[in-house]
Motif scaffolding. Sequence first.
Motif, PDB file in Angstrom:
ATOM      1  N   GLY A 123      59.011   4.178  10.743  1.00  7.68           N
ATOM      2  CA  GLY A 123      58.467   2.907  10.290  1.00  7.68           C
ATOM      3  C   GLY A 123      59.496   1.930   9.779  1.00  7.68           C
ATOM      4  O   GLY A 123      59.151   0.819   9.364  1.00  7.68           O
ATOM      5  N   THR A 124      60.786   2.309   9.813  1.00  9.85           N
ATOM      6  CA  THR A 124      61.867   1.404   9.438  1.00  9.85           C
ATOM      7  C   THR A 124      62.651   1.046  10.694  1.00  9.85           C
ATOM      8  O   THR A 124      62.388   1.559  11.778  1.00  9.85           O
ATOM      9  CB  THR A 124      62.826   2.051   8.416  1.00  9.85           C
ATOM     10  N   ARG A 125      63.633   0.201  10.552  1.00  8.52           N
ATOM     11  CA  ARG A 125      64.506  -0.126  11.680  1.00  8.52           C
ATOM     12  C   ARG A 125      65.834   0.614  11.602  1.00  8.52           C
ATOM     13  O   ARG A 125      66.751   0.336  12.379  1.00  8.52           O
ATOM     14  CB  ARG A 125      64.749  -1.636  11.749  1.00  8.52           C
ATOM     15  N   THR A 126      65.944   1.574  10.682  1.00  8.07           N
ATOM     16  CA  THR A 126      67.166   2.362  10.576  1.00  8.07           C
ATOM     17  C   THR A 126      67.238   3.355  11.729  1.00  8.07           C
ATOM     18  O   THR A 126      66.334   4.183  11.890  1.00  8.07           O
ATOM     19  CB  THR A 126      67.204   3.131   9.239  1.00  8.07           C
ATOM     20  N   PRO A 127      68.285   3.319  12.545  1.00 10.36           N
ATOM     21  CA  PRO A 127      68.377   4.239  13.686  1.00 10.36           C
ATOM     22  C   PRO A 127      68.577   5.686  13.239  1.00 10.36           C
ATOM     23  O   PRO A 127      69.210   5.952  12.212  1.00 10.36           O
ATOM     24  CB  PRO A 127      69.608   3.742  14.456  1.00 10.36           C
ATOM     25  N   LEU A 128      68.058   6.587  14.045  1.00 14.45           N
ATOM     26  CA  LEU A 128      68.200   8.023  13.810  1.00 14.45           C
ATOM     27  C   LEU A 128      69.044   8.649  14.903  1.00 14.45           C
ATOM     28  O   LEU A 128      68.791   8.443  16.090  1.00 14.45           O
ATOM     29  CB  LEU A 128      66.821   8.692  13.782  1.00 14.45           C
ATOM     30  N   GLY A 129      70.034   9.412  14.502  1.00 13.35           N
ATOM     31  CA  GLY A 129      70.801  10.231  15.435  1.00 13.35           C
ATOM     32  C   GLY A 129      70.546  11.698  15.143  1.00 13.35           C
ATOM     33  O   GLY A 129      70.187  12.061  14.019  1.00 13.35           O
ATOM     34  N   VAL A 130      70.720  12.557  16.147  1.00 20.42           N
ATOM     35  CA  VAL A 130      70.454  13.983  15.974  1.00 20.42           C
ATOM     36  C   VAL A 130      71.618  14.802  16.519  1.00 20.42           C
ATOM     37  O   VAL A 130      71.989  14.670  17.694  1.00 20.42           O
ATOM     38  CB  VAL A 130      69.147  14.410  16.683  1.00 20.42           C
ATOM     39  N   ILE A 131      72.195  15.618  15.641  1.00 20.90           N
ATOM     40  CA  ILE A 131      73.190  16.619  16.048  1.00 20.90           C
ATOM     41  C   ILE A 131      72.474  17.959  15.930  1.00 20.90           C
ATOM     42  O   ILE A 131      72.322  18.520  14.841  1.00 20.90           O
ATOM     43  CB  ILE A 131      74.433  16.596  15.132  1.00 20.90           C
ATOM     44  N   ALA A 132      71.992  18.478  17.055  1.00 20.75           N
ATOM     45  CA  ALA A 132      71.076  19.621  17.057  1.00 20.75           C
ATOM     46  C   ALA A 132      71.834  20.938  17.119  1.00 20.75           C
ATOM     47  O   ALA A 132      72.405  21.289  18.150  1.00 20.75           O
ATOM     48  CB  ALA A 132      70.120  19.512  18.241  1.00 20.75           C
ATOM     49  N   VAL A 133      71.827  21.674  16.010  1.00 15.39           N
ATOM     50  CA  VAL A 133      72.544  22.949  15.957  1.00 15.39           C
ATOM     51  C   VAL A 133      71.684  24.040  15.327  1.00 15.39           C
ATOM     52  O   VAL A 133      72.205  25.047  14.843  1.00 15.39           O
ATOM     53  CB  VAL A 133      73.874  22.808  15.180  1.00 15.39           C
ATOM     54  N   GLY A 134      70.371  23.848  15.320  1.00 17.27           N
ATOM     55  CA  GLY A 134      69.476  24.826  14.719  1.00 17.27           C
ATOM     56  C   GLY A 134      69.017  25.875  15.709  1.00 17.27           C
ATOM     57  O   GLY A 134      69.659  26.116  16.737  1.00 17.27           O
ATOM     58  N   THR A 135      67.868  26.469  15.411  1.00 21.28           N
ATOM     59  CA  THR A 135      67.320  27.519  16.256  1.00 21.28           C
ATOM     60  C   THR A 135      66.455  26.955  17.373  1.00 21.28           C
ATOM     61  O   THR A 135      66.567  27.358  18.530  1.00 21.28           O
ATOM     62  CB  THR A 135      66.499  28.502  15.400  1.00 21.28           C
ATOM     63  N   GLY A 136      65.588  25.989  17.030  1.00 24.42           N
ATOM     64  CA  GLY A 136      64.659  25.451  18.023  1.00 24.42           C
ATOM     65  C   GLY A 136      65.181  24.240  18.763  1.00 24.42           C
ATOM     66  O   GLY A 136      65.268  24.213  19.982  1.00 24.42           O
ATOM     67  N   ASN A 137      65.522  23.180  18.019  1.00 26.59           N
ATOM     68  CA  ASN A 137      66.103  21.953  18.575  1.00 26.59           C
ATOM     69  C   ASN A 137      65.208  21.252  19.601  1.00 26.59           C
ATOM     70  O   ASN A 137      65.699  20.627  20.544  1.00 26.59           O
ATOM     71  CB  ASN A 137      67.474  22.258  19.215  1.00 26.59           C
ATOM     72  N   ASP A 138      63.902  21.337  19.414  1.00 22.66           N
ATOM     73  CA  ASP A 138      62.990  20.763  20.409  1.00 22.66           C
ATOM     74  C   ASP A 138      62.950  19.243  20.369  1.00 22.66           C
ATOM     75  O   ASP A 138      62.727  18.606  21.399  1.00 22.66           O
ATOM     76  CB  ASP A 138      61.590  21.344  20.225  1.00 22.66           C
ATOM     77  N   PHE A 139      63.151  18.646  19.206  1.00 25.46           N
ATOM     78  CA  PHE A 139      63.168  17.184  19.130  1.00 25.46           C
ATOM     79  C   PHE A 139      64.352  16.643  19.918  1.00 25.46           C
ATOM     80  O   PHE A 139      64.225  15.673  20.681  1.00 25.46           O
ATOM     81  CB  PHE A 139      63.218  16.727  17.676  1.00 25.46           C
ATOM     82  N   ALA A 140      65.517  17.257  19.780  1.00 23.55           N
ATOM     83  CA  ALA A 140      66.695  16.830  20.548  1.00 23.55           C
ATOM     84  C   ALA A 140      66.458  17.015  22.040  1.00 23.55           C
ATOM     85  O   ALA A 140      66.841  16.151  22.846  1.00 23.55           O
ATOM     86  CB  ALA A 140      67.928  17.621  20.106  1.00 23.55           C
ATOM     87  N   ARG A 141      65.844  18.118  22.438  1.00 22.45           N
ATOM     88  CA  ARG A 141      65.535  18.330  23.853  1.00 22.45           C
ATOM     89  C   ARG A 141      64.643  17.217  24.387  1.00 22.45           C
ATOM     90  O   ARG A 141      64.855  16.715  25.496  1.00 22.45           O
ATOM     91  CB  ARG A 141      64.832  19.677  24.048  1.00 22.45           C
TER      92      ARG A 141
END
Length: 296
Positions: free
Chosen positions: A80-98
Amino acid sequence: MTSQITLFVNPTAGRGRGAHAAQPAASALRARGFSVRTVIGEDASDALRRAREAVDGGTGALIAVGGDGMASLALQAVAGTRTPLGVIAVGTGNDFARALGLPVREPAAAGEIVAEALKGARMRDVDLGRVGGTWFGTVLASGFDSRVNDRGNRMRWPTGRFKYDLAMVAELAAFKPIPYRITLDGGDVHEVEATLVAVGNGTSYGGGMRICAGADMSDGLFDVTVVGDCSRTTLLKVFPRVYKGTHLDHPKVTVHRAAMVEIAAPGITGYADGEPLGALPLTAECVPGAVRVLGP
């Protein structure tokens, strides 16, 4: 955009990969002239408070370093903001990054993508799900899969993903179809006996299980996957197909599309992005363009 970027880090993600993954991401950002501040909370609520402070303070971007749990926390701060989101996916699932087409367990490559996207202002708005005041990026799970989560979360031994494999075996032995009432867009009602109902903004959960394989994060709609009243034998045959998404062709599987979904069933907990939401009934709304993401 301010040149100060916030790294939102879970140092314990992926058995310690989170702490190491922050380093190449920070290096890639600094090499392109950005100032990097790292935020690590004492616990989830403290981490979220710090992330929200960074967003409210005008950070140029919030970069989540960790798994789906960290991405979920970051969504609560930036949605709901205009702040960009980046993802460095190093967990177990990482489905959002996929779902976003980002590298998984490749922190240097992911860091380069985020840094290049920030430098070139390559961003896109994607949809999110919302249940009450909680946002989710991938799938709201309920039924057999959420019961496995419930059981696995209660188990003290073994640790890691193996306990969820054991929990699945135990739940399969006790499994009975669940009576659901599914209401789509406030009017279309389906009363069914089902194994599970998954409400997908993204395509997968559980580390690549493509339960809502056709979901599109930019169409303003959920894909609602209903797995019918399977026998244990049928479930065992169909389940492996979920990794390729070919389970959707099975006659016991139905897919609906809707912008708002209410699911009700007795004794069932809903999980979104792997985190517990609470007991059903729950109502999920698809919010178009709710978050701005960095990447390809």
